[in-house]
Design a protein around this motif. Structure first.
Motif, PDB file in Angstrom:
ATOM      1  N   GLY A 379       0.769  -1.241   0.000  1.00 38.85           N
ATOM      2  CA  GLY A 379       0.000   0.000   0.000  1.00 38.85           C
ATOM      3  C   GLY A 379       0.798   1.288   0.000  1.00 38.85           C
ATOM      4  O   GLY A 379       0.250   2.339   0.346  1.00 38.85           O
ATOM      5  N   HIS A 380       2.063   1.232  -0.420  1.00 40.21           N
ATOM      6  CA  HIS A 380       2.886   2.449  -0.417  1.00 40.21           C
ATOM      7  C   HIS A 380       3.642   2.561  -1.736  1.00 40.21           C
ATOM      8  O   HIS A 380       3.697   1.625  -2.530  1.00 40.21           O
ATOM      9  N   SER A 381       4.251   3.726  -1.962  1.00 43.38           N
ATOM     10  CA  SER A 381       4.893   3.979  -3.244  1.00 43.38           C
ATOM     11  C   SER A 381       6.373   4.286  -3.056  1.00 43.38           C
ATOM     12  O   SER A 381       6.925   4.138  -1.973  1.00 43.38           O
ATOM     13  N   SER A 382       6.997   4.730  -4.136  1.00 43.83           N
ATOM     14  CA  SER A 382       8.445   4.951  -4.141  1.00 43.83           C
ATOM     15  C   SER A 382       8.796   6.360  -4.586  1.00 43.83           C
ATOM     16  O   SER A 382       7.968   7.088  -5.150  1.00 43.83           O
ATOM     17  N   ASN A 383      10.044   6.725  -4.356  1.00 47.08           N
ATOM     18  CA  ASN A 383      10.528   8.036  -4.768  1.00 47.08           C
ATOM     19  C   ASN A 383      10.571   8.176  -6.292  1.00 47.08           C
ATOM     20  O   ASN A 383      10.353   9.273  -6.827  1.00 47.08           O
ATOM     21  N   ILE A 384      10.805   7.081  -6.994  1.00 41.32           N
ATOM     22  CA  ILE A 384      10.843   7.127  -8.455  1.00 41.32           C
ATOM     23  C   ILE A 384       9.473   7.489  -9.014  1.00 41.32           C
ATOM     24  O   ILE A 384       9.333   8.391  -9.865  1.00 41.32           O
ATOM     25  N   ILE A 385       8.436   6.806  -8.528  1.00 46.47           N
ATOM     26  CA  ILE A 385       7.070   7.101  -8.972  1.00 46.47           C
ATOM     27  C   ILE A 385       6.678   8.527  -8.577  1.00 46.47           C
ATOM     28  O   ILE A 385       5.991   9.228  -9.322  1.00 46.47           O
ATOM     29  N   ALA A 386       7.123   8.949  -7.401  1.00 49.63           N
ATOM     30  CA  ALA A 386       6.812  10.310  -6.941  1.00 49.63           C
ATOM     31  C   ALA A 386       7.305  11.342  -7.939  1.00 49.63           C
ATOM     32  O   ALA A 386       6.576  12.279  -8.313  1.00 49.63           O
ATOM     33  N   VAL A 387       8.546  11.197  -8.375  1.00 48.09           N
ATOM     34  CA  VAL A 387       9.130  12.155  -9.319  1.00 48.09           C
ATOM     35  C   VAL A 387       8.387  12.124 -10.651  1.00 48.09           C
ATOM     36  O   VAL A 387       8.054  13.165 -11.228  1.00 48.09           O
ATOM     37  N   GLU A 388       8.124  10.929 -11.160  1.00 48.81           N
ATOM     38  CA  GLU A 388       7.492  10.831 -12.476  1.00 48.81           C
ATOM     39  C   GLU A 388       6.088  11.427 -12.474  1.00 48.81           C
ATOM     40  O   GLU A 388       5.693  12.125 -13.416  1.00 48.81           O
ATOM     41  N   LEU A 389       5.316  11.170 -11.429  1.00 51.98           N
ATOM     42  CA  LEU A 389       3.982  11.752 -11.354  1.00 51.98           C
ATOM     43  C   LEU A 389       4.052  13.269 -11.183  1.00 51.98           C
ATOM     44  O   LEU A 389       3.256  14.010 -11.776  1.00 51.98           O
TER      45      LEU A 389
END
Length: 445
Positions: A379-389
């Motif tokens: 249920g959590h995300s990553s720093n890579i996805i954070a940047v891309e979004l």
């Protein structure tokens, strides 16, 4: 119709509840007329619990405003979005003074029709954001070994500098030591304050950080002064509600706590947490007035001067992100969401939700490798996805949030530097400023 009565400052506050229509308006009008003619004080009608008003209800207000026997001034406050539209269509702002909150009405001594709109400044700027708790899943206080390691690193670095005067020590700490040595990202779980510029408070989540927030309010104003706290819940997992039993304002009569969220079980979760044998003080015995405000995703609500909209996220038991907008500025709070889409593009629903946000607070708890392997479906995300979004949505500032409790300060700092580097490598014209949240961080939007 139930009509509550209370005092706020020098004013009598009437609080009708439910629908104000042909059936209930006669009782409301009679109560209102008695108040304005014989109540001995200015009258404020709090509409925060009225979800519908018909022309009959509006006529009750106009009748009270025009009565020749009226001894005091009349105002309304706390209009729900649909009711606010009806008032605007009816042009009732020319008949009775309208305020966002009861507190704002009490603070204005004139309370004349149209005065609130004339006097209110454009959206107060800037908007302050304070982080009271930034850890994910579990509170993570510093250990003896961690403190000792910081001291040792600082002393080792100091050997290379001739530190004589006290001022030189402070300069050395501020300029030469990395944040992970001179400070800490903190250990409290999720709690973020968005400053409203009014007498009301606005918080996201009730993690352990809310304890320190409550203590700050009491230290600043003392226990005698009542406050209104608007709290938006991402979800009701333990780490996001566990600070509430230690939120001292909840124990003090005169305070009003509105817990907003999309989960129907909010009240049940709070009751369970403060019930035997888990906690010695039952939820129902708390002194403050506590209300639960049910929200729907995709609907705009007006709260404490902000337009607020929720979005459903991907997390066990469901979680919700919030977009807060005021005066052309937007802050998005999006924690506890696992973004598993194979393709992130303009069609992904979070891209328009994040679009052009001035500040995006984002759950970047895991590395991408962990998020797609051993911790997939957690249920959590990553720093890579954070940047891309953030890049897709043209976000101005990205705040990494909900830190992994297993990481020490050096580990979180390393993730920050790696994320800043990834933003630089993947940048396609639009630059996103990357920040790592820590307990005590103040930002301005």
């Amino acid at each position: 119709m139930e009509i509550g009565q209370s005092r706020s400052g020098d004013a009598l506050v009437l609080r009708p509840m439910g629908r104000l229509d042909n059936v209930s308006s006669a009782e409301f009008q009679a109560t209102l007329l008695r108040a304005v003619m014989t109540g001995g004080a200015d009258v404020i009608v709090d509409f925060s619990d009225v979800d519908y008003v018909s022309s009959a209800g509006l006529r009750a207000l106009t009748a009270a405003s025009k009565t020749p026997l009226r001894q005091h001034k009349l105002a309304v406050a706390g209009l729900q979005p649909a009711v606010k539209e009806v008032f605007a269509i009816a042009r009732l702002q020319h008949v009775v003074a309208i305020y966002a909150t009861v507190e704002a009405a009490v603070a204005d001594p004139r309370r004349e029709p149209g005065e609130a709109a004339k006097k209110a400044p454009a959206a107060p700027e800037p908007i302050g954001v304070h982080f009271w708790g930034t850890r994910g899943s579990l509170a993570a206080p510093l250990s003896h070994a961690a403190v000792r390691a910081k001291i040792r690193s600082a002393l080792a670095a100091a050997q290379e500098h001739g530190l004589g005067a006290v001022d030189s020590i402070d300069t050395f700490i501020d300029r030469e030591l990395p944040f992970s040595v001179r400070g800490t990202f903190g250990g409290n779980t999720s709690c973020v304050e968005i400053e409203t510029g009014t007498e009301e408070y606005l918080l996201c989540d009730l993690g352990t950080g809310v304890r320190e927030f409550g203590n700050r309010v009491l230290a600043k104003h003392g226990p005698a002064r009542g406050h209104c706290f608007n709290i938006f819940m991402s979800h009701i997992h333990w780490d996001h509600i566990m600070g509430f039993p230690f939120f001292v304002p909840a124990y003090i009569p005169g305070n009003r706590i509105r817990i907003h969220g999309c989960h129907k079980q909010m009240r049940e979760a709070m009751l369970r947490q403060q019930s035997a044998p888990c906690f010695p003080v039952e939820f129902e015995t708390l002194g403050a007035t506590i209300e639960f405000v049910q929200l729907e995703p995709g609907v705009d609500y007006e709260v404490a001067g902000f337009s607020v909209r929720a979005i459903r996220q991907f997390h066990e038991g469901e979680s919700y992100g919030y977009r807060f907008t005021r005066g052309g500025k937007s802050i998005v709070y999006s924690t506890d969401c696992e973004h598993k889409a194979s393709v992130l593009d303009e069609s992904y629903p979070f891209v328009p939700f994040f679009r052009d946000a001035d500040l995006l607070i984002f759950d970047a708890m895991y590395s991408l490798a962990d998020a797609v392997s051993v911790k997939e479906d957690w249920g959590h995300s990553s720093n890579i996805i954070a940047v891309e979004l953030a890049q897709l949505a043209r976000v101005k500032r990205l705040v990494l949030f909900h830190h992994e409790p297993a990481y020490d300060d050096a580990g979180i700092e390393r993730v920050l530097h790696e994320t800043m580097r990834y933003e630089e490598i993947s940048r396609d014209g639009h630059q996103v400023e990357v920040i790592s949240a820590y307990d005590g961080l103040d930002l301005t939007v």
